[in-house]
Design an enzyme around this catalytic site. Structure first.
Site, short mmCIF file in Angstrom:
data_model
loop_
_atom_site.label_atom_id
_atom_site.label_comp_id
_atom_site.label_asym_id
_atom_site.label_seq_id
_atom_site.Cartn_x
_atom_site.Cartn_y
_atom_site.Cartn_z
N TYR A 1 3.81 1.42 -1.11
CA TYR A 1 4.66 1.18 -2.56
C TYR A 1 3.90 2.41 -3.52
CZ TYR A 1 7.08 0.02 -6.56
OH TYR A 1 7.79 -0.15 -7.63
N LYS B 1 0.81 -1.08 0.10
CA LYS B 1 0.23 -0.13 0.00
C LYS B 1 1.04 1.38 0.06
CE LYS B 1 -2.33 1.03 3.53
NZ LYS B 1 -2.18 -0.29 3.97
N GLY C 1 -4.63 4.71 4.52
CA GLY C 1 -4.87 3.87 5.43
C GLY C 1 -4.19 2.91 6.24
N VAL C 2 -4.96 1.97 7.39
CA VAL C 2 -3.98 1.43 8.16
C VAL C 2 -3.94 -0.15 8.00
CG1 VAL C 2 -4.55 2.16 9.66
CG2 VAL C 2 -2.63 0.97 10.23
N LYS D 1 -0.27 9.77 6.42
CA LYS D 1 -1.12 8.40 6.65
C LYS D 1 -0.67 8.77 8.19
CE LYS D 1 0.72 3.39 7.41
NZ LYS D 1 0.07 3.10 7.05
#
Length: 224
Positions: free
Chosen positions: A19, A17, A124-125, A39
């Protein structure tokens, strides 16, 4: 050009993600388009003074924006950082901390409102349904923001099902899906382009393939 916010969501964890987000950031900048990439919530992040910080997601996103690793830049990109490589709710609990969804959403909305031109990318995470607080998931966060999403998938065995499940989840919750970006997984049994082709037959959105060490396709940047 009016400002636009886009959420970069994941079909899973550790699939590329960051990257993809960094590659997209670099491509937009190369096209001369203003872009700010955030982020807000990150786990598995060493302290800023730790040599390992340079390999963190936050550091990679700052590098894509050509921003130095200073305390102010780090805080502006990722105000909620936790050391343990766990879901944020678990990582926060280990540090005796907690996070409220309203605070996270409020901070993101303030960044969106403060973006006067260009594009704001919010990564997102974890995966789309990964917990971000004790009671909320990444999907809850995305829905509360009310912005469109780019979904990132890997190309590992099982990635097709995971990506299509995430696409269907977004559709059921009326989240606009701009595109799916398939990030090449190391050691995958099939080429990333084959996985992307399979996802494209069912996703209901444009699908792009990003191989390692290759730039973001212009056609993906054009959708943002």
């Amino acid at each position: 050009m009016p400002a636009r916010a886009v959420f970069i969501a994941g079909a899973g964890t550790e699939i590329g993600k960051t990257y993809v987000t960094a590659a997209l950031t670099r491509r937009l900048r190369a096209l001369g388009r203003p872009v700010r990439t955030l982020k807000p919530l990150a786990s598995g992040v060493p302290p800023l003074g730790d040599p390992g910080f340079a390999e963190s997601d936050t550091a990679r996103l700052l590098d894509a924006q050509d921003l130095a690793l200073g305390e102010a830049a780090v805080e502006a990109c990722s105000p909620w950082r936790f050391s343990a490589p766990l879901s944020p709710d678990q990582a926060a609990a280990l540090e005796g901390r907690s996070l409220d969804l309203a605070d996270l959403v409020g901070w993101c909305r303030a960044q969106i409102a403060g973006t006067r031109e260009g594009t704001l990318l919010i990564e997102g995470v974890g995966g789309l349904m990964s917990p971000v607080t004790e009671t909320a998931t990444g999907l809850d966060w995305l829905r509360a923001l009310g912005v469109p999403a780019v979904l990132v998938s890997g190309s590992y065995l099982g990635a097709i099902s995971h990506a299509l499940t995430a696409c269907e989840t977004l559709r059921l919750h009326a989240v606009p899906l701009l595109a799916v970006a398939v990030s090449e997984s190391e050691g995958a049994p099939a080429p990333a382009s084959t996985v992307a082709g399979a996802i494209a037959r069912h996703a209901g959105a444009p699908v792009f393939c990003l191989r390692r060490d290759e730039p973001c396709p212009d056609s993906l940047a054009d959708l943002i």
